[in-house]
Scaffold this active site. Structure first.
Site, PDB file in Angstrom:
ATOM      1  N   GLU A  56      13.479  12.597  50.878  1.00  0.00           N
ATOM      2  CA  GLU A  56      14.933  12.449  50.788  1.00  0.00           C
ATOM      3  C   GLU A  56      15.643  13.621  51.459  1.00  0.00           C
ATOM      4  O   GLU A  56      15.011  14.611  51.829  1.00  0.00           O
ATOM      5  CB  GLU A  56      15.346  12.371  49.316  1.00  0.00           C
ATOM      6  CG  GLU A  56      14.949  13.609  48.521  1.00  0.00           C
ATOM      7  CD  GLU A  56      15.956  13.949  47.444  1.00  0.00           C
ATOM      8  OE1 GLU A  56      17.115  14.202  47.813  1.00  0.00           O
ATOM      9  OE2 GLU A  56      15.569  13.993  46.263  1.00  0.00           O
ATOM     10  N   LYS A 120      26.950  12.406  49.981  1.00  0.00           N
ATOM     11  CA  LYS A 120      25.779  12.099  49.165  1.00  0.00           C
ATOM     12  C   LYS A 120      25.734  10.587  49.006  1.00  0.00           C
ATOM     13  O   LYS A 120      26.651   9.987  48.446  1.00  0.00           O
ATOM     14  CB  LYS A 120      25.903  12.797  47.807  1.00  0.00           C
ATOM     15  CG  LYS A 120      24.711  12.629  46.891  1.00  0.00           C
ATOM     16  CD  LYS A 120      24.921  13.440  45.616  1.00  0.00           C
ATOM     17  CE  LYS A 120      23.748  13.335  44.684  1.00  0.00           C
ATOM     18  NZ  LYS A 120      23.954  14.134  43.444  1.00  0.00           N
ATOM     19  N   ASP A 177      27.031   6.484  31.799  1.00  0.00           N
ATOM     20  CA  ASP A 177      26.588   7.290  32.936  1.00  0.00           C
ATOM     21  C   ASP A 177      25.063   7.155  33.085  1.00  0.00           C
ATOM     22  O   ASP A 177      24.292   7.862  32.430  1.00  0.00           O
ATOM     23  CB  ASP A 177      26.980   8.755  32.730  1.00  0.00           C
ATOM     24  CG  ASP A 177      26.850   9.566  34.027  1.00  0.00           C
ATOM     25  OD1 ASP A 177      26.268   9.048  34.996  1.00  0.00           O
ATOM     26  OD2 ASP A 177      27.328  10.719  34.058  1.00  0.00           O
ATOM     27  N   SER A 179      22.006   6.759  36.083  1.00  0.00           N
ATOM     28  CA  SER A 179      21.738   6.939  37.503  1.00  0.00           C
ATOM     29  C   SER A 179      21.335   5.633  38.176  1.00  0.00           C
ATOM     30  O   SER A 179      20.580   4.831  37.620  1.00  0.00           O
ATOM     31  CB  SER A 179      20.625   7.980  37.703  1.00  0.00           C
ATOM     32  OG  SER A 179      20.225   8.033  39.047  1.00  0.00           O
ATOM     33  N   ALA A 180      21.835   5.450  39.393  1.00  0.00           N
ATOM     34  CA  ALA A 180      21.444   4.287  40.192  1.00  0.00           C
ATOM     35  C   ALA A 180      19.971   4.331  40.578  1.00  0.00           C
ATOM     36  O   ALA A 180      19.393   3.310  40.971  1.00  0.00           O
ATOM     37  CB  ALA A 180      22.300   4.209  41.455  1.00  0.00           C
ATOM     38  N   ASP A 181      19.346   5.510  40.437  1.00  0.00           N
ATOM     39  CA  ASP A 181      17.918   5.615  40.744  1.00  0.00           C
ATOM     40  C   ASP A 181      17.100   4.661  39.880  1.00  0.00           C
ATOM     41  O   ASP A 181      16.093   4.091  40.333  1.00  0.00           O
ATOM     42  CB  ASP A 181      17.419   7.045  40.495  1.00  0.00           C
ATOM     43  CG  ASP A 181      18.096   8.071  41.383  1.00  0.00           C
ATOM     44  OD1 ASP A 181      18.751   7.666  42.371  1.00  0.00           O
ATOM     45  OD2 ASP A 181      17.969   9.274  41.095  1.00  0.00           O
ATOM     46  N   LYS A 198      15.285  15.171  35.223  1.00  0.00           N
ATOM     47  CA  LYS A 198      15.848  16.477  34.894  1.00  0.00           C
ATOM     48  C   LYS A 198      15.998  16.633  33.382  1.00  0.00           C
ATOM     49  O   LYS A 198      16.382  15.706  32.669  1.00  0.00           O
ATOM     50  CB  LYS A 198      17.166  16.668  35.623  1.00  0.00           C
ATOM     51  CG  LYS A 198      16.986  16.688  37.147  1.00  0.00           C
ATOM     52  CD  LYS A 198      18.289  16.875  37.870  1.00  0.00           C
ATOM     53  CE  LYS A 198      18.056  16.990  39.373  1.00  0.00           C
ATOM     54  NZ  LYS A 198      17.557  15.743  39.971  1.00  0.00           N
TER      55      LYS A 198
END
Length: 808
Positions: A56, A120, A177, A179-181, A198
């Site tokens: 990435e 980003k 909230d 993450s789109a990951d 994380k």
């Protein structure tokens, strides 16, 4: 398809475009378009089914400042290459998605970090950024995990290495909230290798969400037994058990292969814990994270601003300890991904595995109670040979090659355009240099054996590899090339598969090389005597070729075994240091080895530096004052006026001034045929002729007979010296790689010699073979098969020729 295309041609233009887009999505997106560009290196690697690792770029555009991000990007790509893979750094440059970036493109992207038009980019952003380029607005961008996965999948890349995964944020039940990951892992079949997610995220809810999305999650045991925790980025432990545990890269590759074969449309997440030495204890990180989250809430940092704010606070609260930890974990993940990609490539190259059939490829030999020396068949099953492939392993070979089988890395200096270094030819010392790094199967003995094999000879390679990833890759590659492999022995730890790193200048000429051949150098006389030497007597080869990667005593043991079998003995000196092993000092020799090494080898192919090293070693051992040396020199009939004038006429004044022909002549009492490789100047043949050699009376050989025996010696007839200049000399821009060129020359040479040709009759063909390898990215060019017909036309030797063939 023709009917479909015809129908499309009759549609309205707008509808025609829509149908065309639909059909394009049905195809594998491995070609370039106006929105997506895949580098030539990555496309070639995918086509050849080499291991490719996606990387990435958000870490460069929104993680590390310039120029630290440049150094990190270069380093991570090098980690992939040195572990056998091809890096595919993915990002957006000038509104175009790039899969695989050149050094110049990486610098352009990393230097734009922090600028307003550097974004980003996740899934939702790709269409906007790529589309707005058509309207004149060009953006650069670092791709997130989600964005990188999409572009990697479009290119056909299966494995992606990153730092830490996004996840479910604490309090997501009210903030939503997430993450789109995570959703991307549920819809895109790419394997992500990260250090978990994380630590400031809600790890239990993240794993629950991934389960809902159908994402397989496992953690590398990394030496631990039983159940292990899913890692928490900076910490190896999180307090949350991992859903699954895998032991190593082989198991990871097996899971990926099954996932892709079914196929399942979701991705996989393999968590790789941060290395122990770089980890920060969980109890210490828990306190720091709580404080960072408190400050983020107080500052109102939410949404896309939440993670950068918390990361910055963690950096402050750890006193900067989180930064080296970040570097260590991302490097560890990239290394792990490269090894997984390599194991996957090996697995996909084995037909029995590809069809799901059980084989013993995955049977680990580590816990075996048998001898530590095992043949290939105990590690991996050889693929079925077709009728067009050459001799079967059990057939007696014409040539046995003993020496190094290694994993080679070629580092070609590539100075950056537009910089002061652009005019420099050689890499700079004491600093990092931009380079193009390639990895391939090599080793002197392997290269020689492959060249002879491609030219139609039946060859048996005798070497050793470690029980490691590099060794397994080497075995699979040899088997796929159709070469005999039962002479390769697998040694358990602590033995390592040999590796060789060549650093070349901008013209692809060797600047320096580093070689780890300890696996051969540590072999004992007992190992060699039990494992390989009986094969010489069993197979009775026409030629035994030995490289100098063996220790001196072992080298001499090979020579003696070959002599006893009546084989032509060829010696490849390998390097200036190892060449001197030919002259093993008397203190290192067993009692049955003569002090004077009279014709232990029949032929040697040093370069000018190795020739000088051989000469210096003989001088140091005082061999030039030995009575046997003087007997041969006196018998040659060299005139009292010396040979400077005839040598100058036969070779060149430059070579004579350097003392090259003189040194080779002085070495003839030890090695009767020496072909000194002179690079673009050609090859110098210096040969000791026997008393009955037909060349002594041949008009065509007369110009090269520089002396004749004058004292009636029954063995010595004269001396033949000839410079073979190459028919074709390549310019710097035409040379692709110099690695393996000398080995190719020697392999082609012995392929001709075992067909009954004299050495001077084969040199031209060996030159042509070397030129093909100079033009090839491979150490030994596959195009050597085009020369096979000429070699085979020479025919096999008759028994009568065989008896006197050492006169060749």
């Amino acid at each position: 398809m023709a009917l479909i295309l015809g129908a499309i041609g009759k549609l309205r233009p707008s509808l025609r475009r829509s149908v065309g887009v639909l059909l394009a999505h049905k195809r594998h997106q491995s070609s370039n378009s106006s929105f997506l560009r895949i580098s030539d290196e990555v496309r070639a690697a995918l086509h050849l089914k080499k291991p490719v690792v996606a990387l990435e770029t958000t870490i460069y555009t929104h993680g590390f400042p310039y120029p630290d991000n440049v150094a990190l990007a270069s380093h991570l790509e090098s980690v992939v290459r040195t572990n056998g893979g091809v890096p595919a750094t993915i990002g957006i440059l000038d509104g175009i998605a790039r899969v695989g970036m050149s050094p110049e493109e990486l610098i352009q992207l990393t230097s734009s970090a922090g600028k307003e038009n550097t974004l980003k980019l996740s899934r939702r952003d790709l269409g906007f950024v790529l589309g707005l380029r058509l309207a004149g607005r060009k953006f650069n961008g670092g791709t997130t995990i989600a964005g990188t996965m999409i572009l990697a999948h479009l290119a056909g890349i299966k494995i992606f290495a990153t730092g830490g995964l996004g996840g479910v944020h604490r309090g997501a039940e009210s903030s939503m909230d997430i993450s789109a990951d995570l959703t991307e892992l549920g819809r895109t079949p790419v394997t992500v290798i990260s250090s978990g997610c994380k630590s400031f995220l809600d790890i239990p809810r993240t794993l629950e969400y991934l389960e809902t999305e159908g994402v397989g999650v496992a953690t590398f045991a990394d030496g631990r037994q039983g159940k292990v925790d899913f890692p928490a980025f900076w910490s190896r432990e999180s307090g949350v058990r991992s859903p699954m545990v895998i032991e190593n890269e082989i198991e990871a590759a097996a899971v990926i292969h099954a996932q892709m074969t079914l196929p399942l449309s979701s991705g996989l997440l393999f968590a790789n814990p941060i290395p122990k030495e770089a980890s920060i204890p969980k109890y210490e990180m828990d306190v720091i994270i709580e404080e960072a989250i408190r400050q983020a809430d107080a500052a109102g940092a939410s949404g896309k601003d939440n993670t950068p704010f918390i990361l910055n606070k963690i950096k402050e609260l750890t006193g900067g300890k989180s930064i080296p930890a970040n570097r260590a974990l991302i490097e560890s993940n990239v290394r792990r991904a490269a090894n997984v990609a390599r194991e996957l490539a090996i697995l996909e190259s084995i037909p029995t595995e590809a069809s799901g059939t059980i084989s013993n490829y995955f049977t680990s030999p580590i816990h075996s109670s048998r001898s530590n020396i095992k043949s290939l068949e105990e590690v991996t099953r050889q693929p079925q040979r077709t009728s067009s492939q050459p001799t079967k392993p059990q057939d007696a070979p014409d040539i046995i090659v003993a020496g190094a089988l290694a994993v080679d890395f070629s580092c070609d200096y590539a100075p950056l355009l537009g910089t002061a270094a652009e005019v420099e030819v050689s890499p700079q010392l004491h600093t990092s240099n931009p380079a193009v790094i390639s990895q391939f199967l090599g080793g002197v003995a392997h290269n020689v054996a492959k060249a002879a094999h491609l030219m139609g000879s039946s060859v048996r390679l005798c070497s050793a590899i470690g029980d490691d990833l590099s060794g397994r890759a080497a075995l699979a590659q040899l088997a796929s090339e159709g070469m005999q492999t039962s002479g390769i022995k697998v040694l358990e730890g602590p033995h390592r598969t040999a590796q060789y790193v060549a650093v070349n200048d901008a013209h692809k000429n060797l600047t320096l090389a580093m070689a780890d051949m300890s696996i051969l150098e540590s072999s004992t006389a007992e190992d060699v005597a039990k494992t390989w030497l009986p094969e010489i007597k069993q197979f009775n080869p026409k030629c035994l070729l030995v490289d100098a990667n063996w220790s001196g005593p072992i080298l001499h043991a090979w020579f003696r075994a070959g002599k006893a079998a009546g084989a032509l003995i060829a010696f490849e000196p390998v390097s200036t240091v190892k060449a001197t092993r030919f002259f093993t000092s008397p203190s290192d020799l067993s009692e049955d080895v003569p002090i004077f090494p009279k014709h232990l080898a029949d032929l040697a192919t040093p370069n000018i530096h190795e020739l000088s090293s051989l000469h210096a070693a003989a001088t140091k051992l005082d061999l030039f004052s030995h009575p046997e040396w003087w007997r041969v020199i006196d018998a040659l009939g060299i005139p009292s006026t010396g040979l400077r004038v005839p040598l100058t006429l036969t070779t060149s004044s430059d070579l004579v001034d350097q003392g090259i022909p003189q040194q080779s002549i002085q070495l003839l009492p030890f090695i009767p045929t020496i072909l000194t490789k002179l690079g673009p100047r050609g090859v110098l043949l210096t040969k000791l002729l026997k008393a009955n050699d037909p060349r002594l009376s041949s008009p065509s050989a007369a110009p090269y007979i520089l002396s004749r025996c004058s004292n009636g010696d029954a063995d010595i007839g004269g001396m033949y010296v000839r410079l073979f200049e190459p028919d074709q000399v390549l310019g710097p821009g035409e040379v692709v790689s110099v690695n393996g060129v000398g080995d190719t020359f020697l392999g082609a040479l012995v392929a001709g010699l075992v067909r009954g040709k004299r050495v001077e009759e084969v040199v031209e063909l060996a030159h042509r073979a070397a030129v093909l390898s100079l033009k090839s990215k491979d150490a030994v060019s596959p195009e050597l098969v085009g020369l096979r017909e000429k070699v085979e036309a020479w025919g096999l030797q008759s028994g009568e020729e065989r008896d006197g063939w050492m006169d060749q």
